[in-house]
Design a protein around this motif. Structure first.
Motif, PDB file in Angstrom:
ATOM      1  N   UNK A  52      26.613  34.827  42.477  1.00 21.76           N
ATOM      2  CA  UNK A  52      27.576  35.868  42.138  1.00 21.76           C
ATOM      3  C   UNK A  52      28.868  35.591  42.891  1.00 21.76           C
ATOM      4  N   UNK A  53      29.978  35.624  42.176  1.00 20.97           N
ATOM      5  CA  UNK A  53      31.298  35.427  42.766  1.00 20.97           C
ATOM      6  C   UNK A  53      32.130  36.663  42.470  1.00 20.97           C
ATOM      7  N   UNK A  54      32.881  37.108  43.444  1.00 19.17           N
ATOM      8  CA  UNK A  54      33.810  38.215  43.271  1.00 19.17           C
ATOM      9  C   UNK A  54      35.202  37.716  43.602  1.00 19.17           C
ATOM     10  N   UNK A  55      36.121  37.869  42.661  1.00 22.70           N
ATOM     11  CA  UNK A  55      37.513  37.485  42.883  1.00 22.70           C
ATOM     12  C   UNK A  55      38.373  38.712  42.611  1.00 22.70           C
ATOM     13  N   UNK A  56      39.155  39.110  43.631  1.00 22.83           N
ATOM     14  CA  UNK A  56      40.098  40.215  43.479  1.00 22.83           C
ATOM     15  C   UNK A  56      41.491  39.622  43.643  1.00 22.83           C
ATOM     16  N   UNK A  57      42.287  39.745  42.596  1.00 23.74           N
ATOM     17  CA  UNK A  57      43.667  39.253  42.638  1.00 23.74           C
ATOM     18  C   UNK A  57      44.622  40.417  42.432  1.00 23.74           C
ATOM     19  N   UNK A  58      45.736  40.356  43.107  1.00 22.63           N
ATOM     20  CA  UNK A  58      46.747  41.393  42.921  1.00 22.63           C
ATOM     21  C   UNK A  58      47.381  41.295  41.542  1.00 22.63           C
ATOM     22  N   UNK A  59      47.706  40.080  41.134  1.00 24.56           N
ATOM     23  CA  UNK A  59      48.372  39.902  39.848  1.00 24.56           C
ATOM     24  C   UNK A  59      48.089  38.506  39.313  1.00 24.56           C
ATOM     25  N   UNK A  60      48.434  38.303  38.050  1.00 20.30           N
ATOM     26  CA  UNK A  60      48.294  36.987  37.432  1.00 20.30           C
ATOM     27  C   UNK A  60      49.332  36.051  38.032  1.00 20.30           C
ATOM     28  N   UNK A  61      49.068  34.750  38.022  1.00 19.85           N
ATOM     29  CA  UNK A  61      50.107  33.819  38.473  1.00 19.85           C
ATOM     30  C   UNK A  61      51.368  34.010  37.614  1.00 19.85           C
ATOM     31  N   UNK A  62      52.492  34.225  38.243  1.00 18.94           N
ATOM     32  CA  UNK A  62      53.734  34.544  37.531  1.00 18.94           C
ATOM     33  C   UNK A  62      54.073  33.490  36.480  1.00 18.94           C
ATOM     34  N   UNK A  63      53.885  32.218  36.812  1.00 21.44           N
ATOM     35  CA  UNK A  63      54.244  31.155  35.873  1.00 21.44           C
ATOM     36  C   UNK A  63      53.371  31.159  34.621  1.00 21.44           C
ATOM     37  N   UNK A  64      52.242  31.873  34.657  1.00 20.39           N
ATOM     38  CA  UNK A  64      51.340  31.916  33.505  1.00 20.39           C
ATOM     39  C   UNK A  64      51.245  33.301  32.865  1.00 20.39           C
ATOM     40  N   UNK A  65      51.821  34.307  33.482  1.00 22.31           N
ATOM     41  CA  UNK A  65      51.617  35.690  33.054  1.00 22.31           C
ATOM     42  C   UNK A  65      52.101  35.965  31.630  1.00 22.31           C
ATOM     43  N   UNK A  66      53.079  35.250  31.159  1.00 19.64           N
ATOM     44  CA  UNK A  66      53.578  35.466  29.795  1.00 19.64           C
ATOM     45  C   UNK A  66      52.533  35.089  28.749  1.00 19.64           C
ATOM     46  N   UNK A  67      51.750  34.039  29.042  1.00 21.40           N
ATOM     47  CA  UNK A  67      50.860  33.512  28.000  1.00 21.40           C
ATOM     48  C   UNK A  67      49.370  33.745  28.234  1.00 21.40           C
ATOM     49  N   UNK A  68      48.968  34.233  29.406  1.00 18.59           N
ATOM     50  CA  UNK A  68      47.548  34.499  29.630  1.00 18.59           C
ATOM     51  C   UNK A  68      47.326  35.965  29.997  1.00 18.59           C
ATOM     52  N   UNK A  69      46.119  36.424  29.738  1.00 22.58           N
ATOM     53  CA  UNK A  69      45.753  37.773  30.167  1.00 22.58           C
ATOM     54  C   UNK A  69      44.648  37.660  31.225  1.00 22.58           C
ATOM     55  N   UNK A  70      44.126  38.789  31.648  1.00 21.01           N
ATOM     56  CA  UNK A  70      43.122  38.788  32.718  1.00 21.01           C
ATOM     57  C   UNK A  70      41.840  38.081  32.304  1.00 21.01           C
ATOM     58  N   UNK A  71      41.438  38.222  31.047  1.00 25.49           N
ATOM     59  CA  UNK A  71      40.199  37.570  30.591  1.00 25.49           C
ATOM     60  C   UNK A  71      40.348  36.050  30.665  1.00 25.49           C
ATOM     61  N   UNK A  72      41.470  35.540  30.215  1.00 25.00           N
ATOM     62  CA  UNK A  72      41.705  34.092  30.280  1.00 25.00           C
ATOM     63  C   UNK A  72      41.720  33.641  31.737  1.00 25.00           C
ATOM     64  N   UNK A  73      42.344  34.424  32.598  1.00 24.38           N
ATOM     65  CA  UNK A  73      42.376  34.091  34.030  1.00 24.38           C
ATOM     66  C   UNK A  73      40.966  34.066  34.611  1.00 24.38           C
TER      67      UNK A  73
END
Length: 152
Positions: A52-73
């Motif tokens: 089991x892995x848990x990853x908590x991120x504040x936000x998507x990488x800015x350089x990718x935020x236009x084209x990816x969503x949280x599921x893709x991340x």
């Protein structure tokens, strides 16, 4: 893993990520909270062959935020952290994106063959309801408990 259609590019998503101020939204994630969550991940891994892995991120990488969503991340991190690299393909990644108010579970094929996507979605929805009520840590701990029980 369930295949999803690629997300639509989104200026709104990019803007949310760009103006997000982590300090205002991540106060709950103290060193003590991180230690408790880490201990809960360890506990969730007992009694079965899954990881089991848990990853908590504040936000998507800015350089990718236009084209990816949280599921893709989440799927990208599943691959990047090699969660799939278990003997019986029994890795599970829980991904929380604070800015997007999203939570995704990505399970490897050894688990997905036995657990319906609706079960994962119900677990996500329950945790998100707790998160919406400002119970971040408690909701994640309960979710990790449920995942551990499911894997056992």
């Amino acid at each position: 893993m369930v295949q999803h259609t690629p997300p639509q590019p989104s200026l709104a998503r990019l803007w949310r990520q760009a103006v997000f101020v982590p300090m205002l939204h991540s106060r709950w994630l103290t060193a003590d909270a991180k230690a408790r969550l880490t201990a809960k991940v360890t506990e969730a891994e007992l009694g079965h062959r899954g990881e089991v892995f848990l990853v908590v991120e504040n936000h998507l990488p800015i350089q990718e935020a236009y084209r990816i969503n949280s599921r893709v991340r989440a799927v990208d991190l599943f691959s990047e952290y090699r969660v799939w690299d278990t003997e019986e393909n029994t890795g599970v990644l829980v991904y929380v994106n604070i800015c997007e108010h999203s939570l995704d579970i990505v399970a490897d094929r050894g688990i997905s063959a036995h657990v319906s996507p609706t079960v994962w979605r119900a677990m996500c929805d329950k945790a998100l309801a707790g998160i919406a009520n400002q119970k971040m840590e408690a909701s994640l701990i309960e979710l990790l408990d449920e995942i551990g029980q499911l894997l056992r």
